[in-house]
Design an enzyme around this catalytic site. Structure first.
Site, PDB file in Angstrom:
ATOM      1  N   TYR A  52       0.839  -1.205   0.000  1.00 53.43           N
ATOM      2  CA  TYR A  52       0.000   0.000   0.000  1.00 53.43           C
ATOM      3  C   TYR A  52       0.870   1.250   0.000  1.00 53.43           C
ATOM      4  O   TYR A  52       1.820   1.380   0.776  1.00 53.43           O
ATOM      5  CB  TYR A  52      -0.921   0.032   1.221  1.00 53.43           C
ATOM      6  CG  TYR A  52      -1.682   1.344   1.312  1.00 53.43           C
ATOM      7  CD1 TYR A  52      -2.735   1.597   0.434  1.00 53.43           C
ATOM      8  CD2 TYR A  52      -1.312   2.339   2.203  1.00 53.43           C
ATOM      9  CE1 TYR A  52      -3.417   2.799   0.469  1.00 53.43           C
ATOM     10  CE2 TYR A  52      -1.983   3.552   2.250  1.00 53.43           C
ATOM     11  CZ  TYR A  52      -3.042   3.775   1.372  1.00 53.43           C
ATOM     12  OH  TYR A  52      -3.699   4.982   1.395  1.00 53.43           O
ATOM     13  N   HIS A  82      -4.591  15.976  -3.668  1.00 53.96           N
ATOM     14  CA  HIS A  82      -4.942  16.204  -2.270  1.00 53.96           C
ATOM     15  C   HIS A  82      -4.797  17.667  -1.853  1.00 53.96           C
ATOM     16  O   HIS A  82      -5.127  18.019  -0.712  1.00 53.96           O
ATOM     17  CB  HIS A  82      -4.079  15.323  -1.360  1.00 53.96           C
ATOM     18  CG  HIS A  82      -4.490  13.880  -1.364  1.00 53.96           C
ATOM     19  ND1 HIS A  82      -4.703  13.161  -2.511  1.00 53.96           N
ATOM     20  CD2 HIS A  82      -4.736  13.004  -0.335  1.00 53.96           C
ATOM     21  CE1 HIS A  82      -5.059  11.930  -2.209  1.00 53.96           C
ATOM     22  NE2 HIS A  82      -5.089  11.803  -0.908  1.00 53.96           N
ATOM     23  N   ASN A 194       0.805  12.007   4.862  1.00 57.91           N
ATOM     24  CA  ASN A 194       0.273  11.335   6.041  1.00 57.91           C
ATOM     25  C   ASN A 194       0.968  11.862   7.291  1.00 57.91           C
ATOM     26  O   ASN A 194       2.182  12.054   7.296  1.00 57.91           O
ATOM     27  CB  ASN A 194       0.498   9.827   5.942  1.00 57.91           C
ATOM     28  CG  ASN A 194      -0.761   9.090   5.515  1.00 57.91           C
ATOM     29  OD1 ASN A 194      -1.867   9.523   5.802  1.00 57.91           O
ATOM     30  ND2 ASN A 194      -0.580   7.967   4.830  1.00 57.91           N
ATOM     31  N   TYR A 279     -17.991  32.631  44.940  1.00 59.85           N
ATOM     32  CA  TYR A 279     -17.145  31.564  44.412  1.00 59.85           C
ATOM     33  C   TYR A 279     -16.054  32.077  43.474  1.00 59.85           C
ATOM     34  O   TYR A 279     -14.955  31.522  43.426  1.00 59.85           O
ATOM     35  CB  TYR A 279     -17.991  30.548  43.634  1.00 59.85           C
ATOM     36  CG  TYR A 279     -18.886  29.684  44.480  1.00 59.85           C
ATOM     37  CD1 TYR A 279     -18.924  29.803  45.867  1.00 59.85           C
ATOM     38  CD2 TYR A 279     -19.705  28.730  43.884  1.00 59.85           C
ATOM     39  CE1 TYR A 279     -19.748  29.003  46.626  1.00 59.85           C
ATOM     40  CE2 TYR A 279     -20.535  27.918  44.632  1.00 59.85           C
ATOM     41  CZ  TYR A 279     -20.553  28.065  46.009  1.00 59.85           C
ATOM     42  OH  TYR A 279     -21.370  27.261  46.753  1.00 59.85           O
ATOM     43  N   ARG A 282     -13.416  33.036  45.940  1.00 49.94           N
ATOM     44  CA  ARG A 282     -13.039  32.042  46.929  1.00 49.94           C
ATOM     45  C   ARG A 282     -12.540  30.725  46.297  1.00 49.94           C
ATOM     46  O   ARG A 282     -11.661  30.068  46.848  1.00 49.94           O
ATOM     47  CB  ARG A 282     -14.250  31.751  47.820  1.00 49.94           C
ATOM     48  CG  ARG A 282     -13.961  30.788  48.940  1.00 49.94           C
ATOM     49  CD  ARG A 282     -15.109  30.556  49.910  1.00 49.94           C
ATOM     50  NE  ARG A 282     -16.419  30.998  49.539  1.00 49.94           N
ATOM     51  CZ  ARG A 282     -17.533  30.270  49.661  1.00 49.94           C
ATOM     52  NH1 ARG A 282     -17.453  29.044  50.126  1.00 49.94           N
ATOM     53  NH2 ARG A 282     -18.702  30.751  49.328  1.00 49.94           N
ATOM     54  N   PHE A 328      -1.612   7.773  11.910  1.00 50.84           N
ATOM     55  CA  PHE A 328      -2.060   9.074  11.407  1.00 50.84           C
ATOM     56  C   PHE A 328      -3.347   9.553  12.077  1.00 50.84           C
ATOM     57  O   PHE A 328      -3.767  10.688  11.884  1.00 50.84           O
ATOM     58  CB  PHE A 328      -2.297   8.988   9.895  1.00 50.84           C
ATOM     59  CG  PHE A 328      -3.186   7.842   9.504  1.00 50.84           C
ATOM     60  CD1 PHE A 328      -4.540   7.835   9.813  1.00 50.84           C
ATOM     61  CD2 PHE A 328      -2.666   6.749   8.830  1.00 50.84           C
ATOM     62  CE1 PHE A 328      -5.361   6.782   9.471  1.00 50.84           C
ATOM     63  CE2 PHE A 328      -3.479   5.680   8.472  1.00 50.84           C
ATOM     64  CZ  PHE A 328      -4.836   5.700   8.796  1.00 50.84           C
ATOM     65  N   GLU A 413     -12.330   5.245   5.236  1.00 54.73           N
ATOM     66  CA  GLU A 413     -11.879   6.000   6.410  1.00 54.73           C
ATOM     67  C   GLU A 413     -13.128   6.397   7.190  1.00 54.73           C
ATOM     68  O   GLU A 413     -13.638   7.513   7.080  1.00 54.73           O
ATOM     69  CB  GLU A 413     -11.051   7.199   5.949  1.00 54.73           C
ATOM     70  CG  GLU A 413      -9.775   6.747   5.237  1.00 54.73           C
ATOM     71  CD  GLU A 413      -9.226   7.726   4.224  1.00 54.73           C
ATOM     72  OE1 GLU A 413      -9.743   8.856   4.157  1.00 54.73           O
ATOM     73  OE2 GLU A 413      -8.281   7.352   3.496  1.00 54.73           O
TER      74      GLU A 413
END
Length: 501
Positions: A52, A82, A194, A279, A282, A328, A413
């Site tokens: 791959y 991409h 990646n 608060y 404090r 990744f 994915e």
């Protein structure tokens, strides 16, 4: 000169580089590991096995075998296809850190790239050539694909590069610099794309800013407590020791240190009219201590990720293998980014409540809205409204991002982290909280000006720094510029006290 030892970057090194980017180099020992990793890639190509990312398509196209003569083009096509990001460009600071982290990861010798890839990343940083990277388009799994593709596009002489603030075509920038564009070899485009470096860089930068915001909130909260004639009793170490949260104990000690010796506190010690403070005064050690725990945890996780190898597949030279995995997936970054978001929102929310206390004469026993002639003057009425608006905005931004997921790549994915957005949204939240703290610090200083005697020495020094920038609000005037002066020059420049690290 910053010498990177891959796998051993420290927070101090990263912060120092962000503050003053200089020349970088790599520890020479890493190049042998890089070369061995590359030799494994060459061996696998020679064997002809389907691997791959080496000789297959990507994502759901992993079953498509690619011929040996097309392997280099495969990597170029990957980078081009991409490069689909959008939105405003990431700033120079973020881009430098992204490239630094990518360089450190590849140099560990598990990614199968040639030394030429290491070299061009180093040269880009040392020559201040910063790829134009759109800020949106990553889901934080399969790595930060789109933004890292835009980074890689510049390395191969395409896309755009920012040089000394000017955006120019990459071809022109490289020609002027005398740098030959990178010719991608097998596996190298995928190794560059990646990884979690964008998410991690954005989260790390936010972490360092949050630390400064945290420290500013501690000192500002102490000033407000004295201006409101609050009690330091809730900071008694015995209270915190029996709960045994170490960050809470450390925060209480810091408040005691800041308030020690305050003549103003001593002036009402024996006649405290409030049995207990609200608060927001404090419970500061409890709230801030919990926030500090989140900051500490984020610090540990993010430095691990900064030193991680997070691309895919990974190269192991002991048996000449490439193994697909999921490093990744940026879930660790996404979850700690969500933790930081909650801490940032809580710091701002607590600060806004203290502002509201100061302007309310029934609670603070100071003039209404901190102005001597209220009615004619509105004083701090609307700055508190601004603080409330920002605190409310942060509440929405603090909603967890890591629990969201949309499947991508035709369901290959099918679970993603959304870490990039989780980290990116922190910067807007920090700006909001820093603005709230700036308003509180101005209000607290105004409150101190109405009191006698004076506050403690550390807080007197802080008060003097504020007054060197902004005079008293004896009558109404526009607040905007004064708030910005304090936000930029004081709030954003606090360093985390060593006792709180």
């Amino acid at each position: 000169m910053l010498t990177i030892e891959p796998g051993n970057l420290t927070h101090d090194q990263i912060e120092s580089y962000l503050a003053d980017p200089g020349q970088i180099n790599l520890n020479d020992a890493c190049f042998a590991e890089v070369a061995k990793s590359r030799a494994t890639v060459d061996y696998l190509i020679e064997q002809g096995a389907s691997v791959y990312g080496l000789n297959t398509g990507f994502g759901l196209l992993a079953t498509k075998k690619i011929s040996t003569e097309d392997l280099a083009q495969l990597q170029v096509n990957l980078v081009r296809s991409h490069s689909a990001g959008c939105g405003e460009l990431l700033d120079d600071r973020s881009v430098r850190l992204i490239m630094l982290l990518k360089l450190a990861s590849l140099a560990r010798g598990y990614s199968g790239v040639r030394t030429e890839v290491i070299g061009i990343l180093t040269e880009f940083l040392n020559r201040n050539l910063l790829p134009c990277i759109p800020s949106k388009g990553s889901v934080g799994a399969s790595g930060d694909l789109a933004p890292l593709a835009h980074m890689s596009l510049a390395l191969i002489g395409e896309g755009r590069i920012r040089v000394e603030g000017n955006i120019v075509p990459a071809t022109k920038a490289l020609q002027v610099a005398g740098i030959k564009p990178l010719a991608l070899g097998p596996k190298e485009g995928l190794a560059l794309l990646n990884g979690t470096q964008v998410s991690t860089a954005l989260a790390l930068d936010a972490l360092y800013k949050t630390q400064r915001t945290f420290q500013a909130a501690i000192v500002t909260g102490a000033m407000t407590l004295d201006a409101a004639k609050g009690s330091d009793g809730p900071f008694d170490p015995r209270i915190h020791e029996i709960r045994n949260h170490q960050s809470q104990i450390a925060c209480a000690a810091m408040y005691r240190k800041l308030l020690a010796g305050s003549p103003l506190r001593e002036s009402h010690r024996d006649d405290d009219h409030r049995v207990q403070d609200p608060y927001s005064l404090r419970c500061q050690p409890q709230v801030m201590g919990a926030c500090l725990d989140s900051i500490h945890h984020a610090s540990r996780v993010l430095i691990r990720e900064a030193n991680a190898v997070s691309d895919n597949p990974l190269v192991f030279t002991d048996d000449n293998s490439m193994i697909s995995g999921g490093n990744f997936h940026a879930e660790p970054v996404a979850i700690v980014a969500d933790m930081l978001a909650v801490a940032i929102a809580e710091i701002g929310s607590l600060s806004e409540r203290r502002i509201a206390l100061l302007i309310d004469r029934h609670l603070s026993e100071l003039p209404s809205f901190l102005t001597a002639n209220s009615g004619l003057n509105s004083g701090f009425m609307i700055p508190q409204v601004t603080a409330a608006a920002l605190a409310s905005e942060n509440k929405h931004l603090a909603s967890p991002v890591s629990v969201d997921s949309l499947p991508t790549s035709a369901n290959q994915e099918d679970h993603v982290s959304m870490a990039t957005y989780a980290a990116r949204r922190l910067h807007a939240m920090i700006e909001n909280t820093n603005t709230i703290l700036a308003i509180e610090l101005l209000a607290a200083c105004e409150g101190i000006d109405f009191r006698e005697p004076d506050t403690s020495m550390p807080l007197q020094e802080l008060h003097a720094r504020v007054r060197n920038l902004v005079p008293r609000f004896s009558e109404d005037r526009p607040f905007h510029e004064d708030i910005e002066k304090i936000r930029l020059n004081i709030i954003g420049h606090q360093q985390l006290d060593a006792s709180l690290r």
